[in-house]
Scaffold this active site. Structure first.
Site, PDB file in Angstrom:
ATOM      1  N   ASP A 193     -39.936  36.179 -46.476  1.00 20.65           N
ATOM      2  CA  ASP A 193     -38.738  35.714 -45.792  1.00 20.65           C
ATOM      3  C   ASP A 193     -38.944  35.695 -44.278  1.00 20.65           C
ATOM      4  O   ASP A 193     -38.494  34.781 -43.582  1.00 20.65           O
ATOM      5  CB  ASP A 193     -37.549  36.617 -46.132  1.00 20.65           C
ATOM      6  CG  ASP A 193     -37.129  36.484 -47.585  1.00 20.65           C
ATOM      7  OD1 ASP A 193     -36.422  37.376 -48.067  1.00 20.65           O
ATOM      8  OD2 ASP A 193     -37.509  35.492 -48.229  1.00 20.65           O
ATOM      9  N   SER A 242     -20.625  24.030 -45.602  1.00 24.75           N
ATOM     10  CA  SER A 242     -21.095  25.401 -45.426  1.00 24.75           C
ATOM     11  C   SER A 242     -20.058  26.171 -44.609  1.00 24.75           C
ATOM     12  O   SER A 242     -19.194  25.576 -43.968  1.00 24.75           O
ATOM     13  CB  SER A 242     -22.435  25.412 -44.689  1.00 24.75           C
ATOM     14  OG  SER A 242     -23.433  24.824 -45.464  1.00 24.75           O
ATOM     15  N   LEU A 243     -20.173  27.485 -44.625  1.00 22.02           N
ATOM     16  CA  LEU A 243     -19.284  28.303 -43.819  1.00 22.02           C
ATOM     17  C   LEU A 243     -19.961  28.696 -42.519  1.00 22.02           C
ATOM     18  O   LEU A 243     -21.183  28.896 -42.471  1.00 22.02           O
ATOM     19  CB  LEU A 243     -18.879  29.566 -44.586  1.00 22.02           C
ATOM     20  CG  LEU A 243     -17.974  29.362 -45.804  1.00 22.02           C
ATOM     21  CD1 LEU A 243     -17.781  30.688 -46.537  1.00 22.02           C
ATOM     22  CD2 LEU A 243     -16.631  28.782 -45.400  1.00 22.02           C
ATOM     23  N   GLU A 268     -11.985  37.649 -49.036  1.00 22.91           N
ATOM     24  CA  GLU A 268     -12.704  37.821 -50.299  1.00 22.91           C
ATOM     25  C   GLU A 268     -14.153  38.166 -50.001  1.00 22.91           C
ATOM     26  O   GLU A 268     -14.671  37.868 -48.912  1.00 22.91           O
ATOM     27  CB  GLU A 268     -12.616  36.566 -51.161  1.00 22.91           C
ATOM     28  CG  GLU A 268     -13.149  35.323 -50.509  1.00 22.91           C
ATOM     29  CD  GLU A 268     -12.829  34.075 -51.320  1.00 22.91           C
ATOM     30  OE1 GLU A 268     -12.939  32.973 -50.761  1.00 22.91           O
ATOM     31  OE2 GLU A 268     -12.475  34.187 -52.502  1.00 22.91           O
ATOM     32  N   LYS A 280     -18.172  37.920 -50.169  1.00 25.11           N
ATOM     33  CA  LYS A 280     -19.113  36.787 -50.185  1.00 25.11           C
ATOM     34  C   LYS A 280     -20.239  37.107 -51.176  1.00 25.11           C
ATOM     35  O   LYS A 280     -21.127  37.898 -50.880  1.00 25.11           O
ATOM     36  CB  LYS A 280     -19.683  36.546 -48.790  1.00 25.11           C
ATOM     37  CG  LYS A 280     -20.524  35.291 -48.656  1.00 25.11           C
ATOM     38  CD  LYS A 280     -20.892  35.053 -47.196  1.00 25.11           C
ATOM     39  CE  LYS A 280     -21.730  33.781 -47.053  1.00 25.11           C
ATOM     40  NZ  LYS A 280     -23.046  33.897 -47.687  1.00 25.11           N
ATOM     41  N   GLU A 320     -19.470  30.325 -57.531  1.00 26.79           N
ATOM     42  CA  GLU A 320     -20.776  30.955 -57.364  1.00 26.79           C
ATOM     43  C   GLU A 320     -21.273  31.459 -58.713  1.00 26.79           C
ATOM     44  O   GLU A 320     -20.576  32.207 -59.409  1.00 26.79           O
ATOM     45  CB  GLU A 320     -20.649  32.129 -56.395  1.00 26.79           C
ATOM     46  CG  GLU A 320     -21.902  32.450 -55.638  1.00 26.79           C
ATOM     47  CD  GLU A 320     -22.078  31.558 -54.410  1.00 26.79           C
ATOM     48  OE1 GLU A 320     -23.155  31.631 -53.803  1.00 26.79           O
ATOM     49  OE2 GLU A 320     -21.157  30.800 -54.070  1.00 26.79           O
ATOM     50  N   CYS A 331     -62.919  37.297 -40.939  1.00 28.08           N
ATOM     51  CA  CYS A 331     -61.932  36.879 -41.929  1.00 28.08           C
ATOM     52  C   CYS A 331     -61.969  37.819 -43.132  1.00 28.08           C
ATOM     53  O   CYS A 331     -63.045  38.051 -43.700  1.00 28.08           O
ATOM     54  CB  CYS A 331     -62.218  35.444 -42.373  1.00 28.08           C
ATOM     55  SG  CYS A 331     -61.201  34.888 -43.754  1.00 28.08           S
ATOM     56  N   CYS A 384     -59.715  31.383 -38.980  1.00 29.26           N
ATOM     57  CA  CYS A 384     -60.996  31.386 -39.679  1.00 29.26           C
ATOM     58  C   CYS A 384     -61.586  29.983 -39.611  1.00 29.26           C
ATOM     59  O   CYS A 384     -60.943  29.021 -40.032  1.00 29.26           O
ATOM     60  CB  CYS A 384     -60.797  31.808 -41.136  1.00 29.26           C
ATOM     61  SG  CYS A 384     -62.278  31.582 -42.145  1.00 29.26           S
TER      62      CYS A 384
END
Length: 741
Positions: free
Chosen positions: A48, A96-97, A125, A127, A188, A422, A441
Site C-alpha cells: 500500500d 464519492s464522499l 452512520e 463508514k 456496501e 543487487c 540493477c
C-alpha cells in the site's frame, strides 16, 4: 493521443518539463495497473505504501505542471471496473464522499452548511470498509447489481450478488411503504470480521495467500467469475442511500432508511439523527472507541444532512455531494521492532529499501513491512535495525515508520547500509543517470527480480492479459529452486511447453517484498510445484495442474492481441498504454515503429521526443530485438489491419480539432475522444483559435471560459451525439447555460 484538463504555457523547450511529462506518462499507467490489481483483481503486487508513493508523485507532478493532467489520469478517476464483467451504466451517478481527517474540518463543513441553511439535523452512520454496490429493483424484483466502477459505469455482478442472503431478491411492502416501481439502492458489501479471520486461516491452510483486509476479501469474493464461489463466502450487505426512484419520495435520509427497512433491505443498526454538531462529535468519539468491536471493519464516520430537500439545494461537485462528509479516523500508532531492512528490485531495476517488522496489528490489519523509499530516507528518519519504532497507518491505509523510540535502545542496534550489489543477481548497483537518487540493477536481461516483474507486467491486464499466469508462476519461470531457469528473458514466454514446466519447484515468495514465505507447520520455506499436481499414488505419474494447462492455452490466445498491447508489453521506458495506442494507430506495424526516424516517432500525437528517444534506445539493444523476433516466430501479432473502408463511420468531423471538457453523458473521457477520432476529428487538450469546437459537459471549467473568450464554437454535452452524426454546426449553448467550476 490524450487530452488534458487545464491549459498551460508552452513548455516545449523546457527540459525539466519534458522529464516531468515522461515521468507522468510512465507513472499514470503504472498507478492505474496497481489500482486495478488492488481493486479489481484483489491481487496487489506492491505494498500500500509503495502505491501511495507513486500516486503522491503523480499528484505532485500534475500540481506543478497542470497541463500534464490527462482526462483519464488515475488522480481524476473515482474507481475502476473489470473487463471480465459486462459494463452497466448506473441510473444515477455514484459520487464519492469528501474525506476529512479532523473534527475541525467537520466543524468547518458544518459551518458552511449552517451559513446557508441554519438549524439542520445531521444523520451519522459508520463508514463500512467494504465494496460499494448499486442495486436496481424493478416492480420490487432485483433486476441487476453492479459495482461502483468509475461512478458512471460499473461491473455487472448480478449473479454474484444474488448469492448474498442479506440482499432480497424481491422486496416486501407495507401500507406506509408500498414497493416503488423503480428503486436504485446504494450500499456496501462487506465481510464480517470474524468470518474474515476464519477465511484467512483457511487460505493459509490451503497454501493460498491470505487477503490483506476484509475489504479485499469482500471484493475478491464478489468478483468471482463463478457465482458458486461467491456463494461459499459469508458476504453481507448494508444499504446506505438511494439513487433513481419512481413511486416513492422520501423527505429525509432517515425517512428513506425507514422505507429500506420496510422493504426488507438492511440498513446499519448504528445510524442516528442528531440535532447539533456537538452531538456529531460525540457520535464520532463513541464509535472511534468501539470501532474494533463491531461486526464489520469501519474506517470512519459519514455525516449527512438529513433533509432531502436541503441535500438537493446544496447540490454536488462533479465528484462529491456538498451535503455529506466522511470523517476518517486518525491513524493508529503502535510500537514494534524493526527486524531488518531489505531491498527489493523492480521492473526497471530500481532498488527500494523496505522495513521488515515484527508483525503488528495497526488500524485493523496486520503489518509486517513498511516502505523506506530510498537510503536517504532511512538515514533521515534516524532508524536503526533492531530499533523499537513507531508504526502508523496514515489514513488507515499506508504503513509507515514514523520514528525510532531512541530511549529504548540497548546499543545492539546497527545502521542500515544500502547494498552495493543487487540482492537478486549480485550485479553492482548504480544510479541510472547523474542526479538519480535511486540505485538500479544494470543486469536488465538476466536479473531474476527484474525479469519476474517484467513477466508479471507483460501478462497483466494492460498488455497480453494472460489469465492464470500469476506472480508465483512468473517467479517459478525465472528462479526455480533446483534447476536452471526456464526463461532467460521474456523472449521465450510464448514457447513454453508443459514438459519443461512440470518439474519446476519454487519457494513461495511474498509478491510485495520477494521474501520467502514460511510454512506455519514446518517453519521451513514453503515450496510448491506450481505447474504440477502431486504424483499419482498408484502410478507415480506427474500430471499438470488445470491452471497450468489453462495458462498455456491463454498464452496461445494472447498472441492475437492488438499491436498496442504488444508495444506496451515490451517494457520500453516511458511507454505506457496511452502512447502505445498512439504508436500502434500511427504505424500499424511494429517493424515500422522500430525503423522509423526519431523525429517521426516524436511527431506522433501523445508521444514526443523523450519517448521517441527511449524507443530508439530500446530497439538499439540486440537482445531486445531478439525478443521481438522470438515473439514473431511464435506467432505473436506484429501488425494491425488497416481499417475496412466499408465499415468506416461517416467522417463528419474530418479536419476539425475538438476539445472535450466536463462530463459527457454516456461517455468516458477516453471514449468521447475515441468517438471524435472515429469521425475523422482530432481531440486535443488545449483551446486555441485553431480549435474547431469545444464540447462542454458537466462542470466544464476553464476551457469553456477560454472558448467563450476566443469565440470558439461550443457544443453542449447532451448534443454530443448530434455533433458526431452531423458535424458542425451544432447550435451553440448560451453562456449562462453552464455553471463553470
Amino acid at each position: 493521443m490524450s487530452t488534458t484538463d487545464i491549459d498551460g504555457p508552452d513548455r516545449t523547450d523546457d527540459p525539466e518539463f519534458e522529464r516531468a511529462r515522461a515521468r507522468v506518462e510512465e507513472l499514470a499507467p503504472e498507478v492505474t495497473e496497481h489500482r486495478r490489481r488492488y481493486y479489481r483483481d484483489d491481487a496487489p503486487t506492491v505494498s500500500d505504501s509503495q502505491f501511495d508513493e507513486l500516486m503522491h508523485e503523480l499528484v505532485d507532478l500534475e500540481t506543478r505542471y497542470p497541463e500534464l493532467k490527462k482526462n483519464d489520469s488515475p488522480t481524476e478517476v473515482v474507481g475502476t471496473f473489470s473487463e471480465a464483467f459486462a459494463p452497466v451504466v448506473h441510473l444515477e451517478k455514484l459520487l464519492s464522499l469528501q474525506d476529512v481527517f479532523s473534527t475541525e474540518e467537520v466543524a468547518a463543513w458544518a459551518d458552511r452548511i449552517t451559513a446557508e441553511v441554519p438549524g439542520e439535523r445531521y444523520l451519522c452512520e459508520v463508514k463500512i470498509d467494504g465494496l460499494a454496490v448499486d442495486l436496481v429493483y424493478e416492480n420490487g424484483r432485483l433486476a441487476r447489481a453492479a459495482t461502483r466502477g468509475d461512478g458512471i459505469t460499473g461491473e455487472d455482478v448480478s449473479a454474484n450478488v444474488a448469492t448474498i442472503a442479506a440482499v432480497p431478491q424481491r422486496l416486501t411492502g407495507t401500507d406506509d411503504f408500498p414497493v416503488p416501481a423503480l428503486l436504485e439502492v446504494r450500499g456496501e458489501v462487506y465481510f464480517p470480521t470474524a468470518d474474515f479471520t476464519r477465511l484467512n486461516e483457511a487460505q493459509v491452510e490451503a497454501g493460498r495467500a491470505p487477503f490483506a483486509n476484509p475489504r479485499n476479501a469482500a471484493a475478491g469474493s464478489l468478483r468471482q467469475k463463478d457465482a458458486a464461489k461467491t456463494a461459499e463466502r459469508p458476504l453481507s450487505f448494508i444499504a446506505h442511500g438511494l439513487g433513481a426512484l419512481q413511486g416513492f419520495e422520501p423527505d429525509s435520509q432517515s425517512h428513506s432508511y425507514a422505507a429500506l427497512d420496510a422493504w426488507g433491505l438492511p440498513t446499519s443498526p448504528y445510524w442516528e439523527v442528531v440535532p447539533t454538531i456537538d452531538e456529531v462529535f460525540k457520535y464520532i468519539e463513541r464509535f472511534g472507541e468501539q470501532r474494533h468491536k463491531l461486526v464489520h471493519e469501519i474506517d470512519g464516520i459519514v455525516v449527512k444532512i438529513d433533509r432531502i430537500g436541503v441535500q438537493r439545494r446544496l447540490g454536488a461537485t462533479s465528484r462529491t455531494p456538498r451535503w455529506a462528509v466522511a470523517y476518517k479516523f486518525p491513524p493508529e500508532e503502535v510500537n514494534t521492532r524493526l527486524l531488518d531492512v531489505k531491498v527489493s528490485i523492480g521492473r526497471t531495476g530500481r532498488a527500494t529499501p523496505y522495513a521488515v517488522l515484527d508483525p503488528v496489528r495497526v488500524a485493523g490489519s496486520e503489518v509486517e513491512f513498511a516502505t523506506l523509499h530510498n537510503a536517504d530516507q532511512v538515514k533521515a528518519k534516524g532508524v536503526l535495525i533492531g530499533d523499537i519504532v513507531v508504526v502508523r497507518k496514515a489514513g488507515d491505509v499506508i504503513p509507515e515508520i514514523v520514528a525510532p523510540v531512541a530511549a529504548a535502545r540497548t546499543g545492539a542496534e546497527t545502521e542500515f547500509t544500502m547494498p552495493e550489489r543487487c540482492p537478486e543477481c549480485d550485479s553492482v548497483l548504480a544510479p541510472a543517470s547523474e542526479g538519480d537518487v535511486d540505485l538500479r540493477c544494470p543486469n536488465a536481461r538476466h536479473c531474476p527480480g527484474q525479469l519476474r516483474e517484467r513477466l508479471a507486467f507483460l501478462t497483466g491486464r494492460s498488455c497480453f492479459d494472460v489469465d492464470r499466469m500469476g506472480y508465483i508462476a512468473c517467479s517459478a519461470l525465472v528462479q526455480p529452486l533446483d534447476s536452471a531457469p526456464v526463461l532467460a528473458d521474456e523472449g521465450g514466454v510464448f514457447d513454453l511447453e508443459m514438459d519443461e514446466l512440470l518439474p519446476i519447484r519454487v519457494v513461495v515468495r511474498d509478491p510485495d517484498t520477494g521474501l520467502p514465505k514460511i510454512d506455519e507447520k514446518t517453519q521451513e520455506q514453503k515450496v510448491v510445484t506450481p505447474f504440477a499436481r502431486q504424483p499419482d499414488k498408484k502410478t507415480g505419474e506427474i500430471l499438470p495442474r488445470k491452471n497450468a494447462e489453462e495458462m498455456l492455452q491463454n498464452l496461445e490466445t494472447a498472441k492475437s492481441q492488438p499491436l498496442w498491447r504488444v508495444v506496451n508489453a515490451l517494457s520500453i521506458r516511458h511507454v505506457g498504454p496511452v502512447s502505445a495506442q498512439a504508436l500502434a494507430e500511427h504505424f500499424r506495424d511494429l517493424d515500422r515503429i522500430a525503423t522509423a526516424e526519431e523525429a517521426e516517432i516524436a511527431g506522433v500525437d501523445g508521444v514526443g521526443p523523450t519517448i521517441a528517444a527511449a524507443i530508439k534506445d530500446w530497439f538499439a539493444v540486440d537482445w531486445h530485438r531478439e525478443i521481438v523476433e522470438r515473439w514473431r516466430a511464435a506467432g505473436v501479432r506484429m501488425q494491425d489491419d488497416a481499417p475496412d473502408p466499408s465499415e468506416a463511420l461517416p467522417q463528419t468531423l474530418e479536419g476539425v480539432t475538438v476539445v472535450i471538457t466536463g462530463g459527457i453523458p454516456g461517455y468516458t473521457r477516453e471514449g468521447a475522444a475515441a468517438a471524435v477520432k472515429a469521425r475523422g476529428g482530432k481531440s486535443t487538450g488545449s483551446v486555441s483559435k485553431k480549435t474547431g469546437a469545444v464540447v462542454a459537459g458537466e462542470k466544464p471549467g476553464s476551457k469553456y471560459d477560454k472558448a467563450v473568450e476566443l469565440g470558439v464554437h461550443v457544443v453542449q454535452g447532451e448534443d454530443f451525439g448530434r455533433f458526431l452524426e452531423e458535424g458542425l454546426p451544432v447550435p451553440e449553448m448560451q453562456n449562462d447555460e453552464i455553471e463553470p467550476e
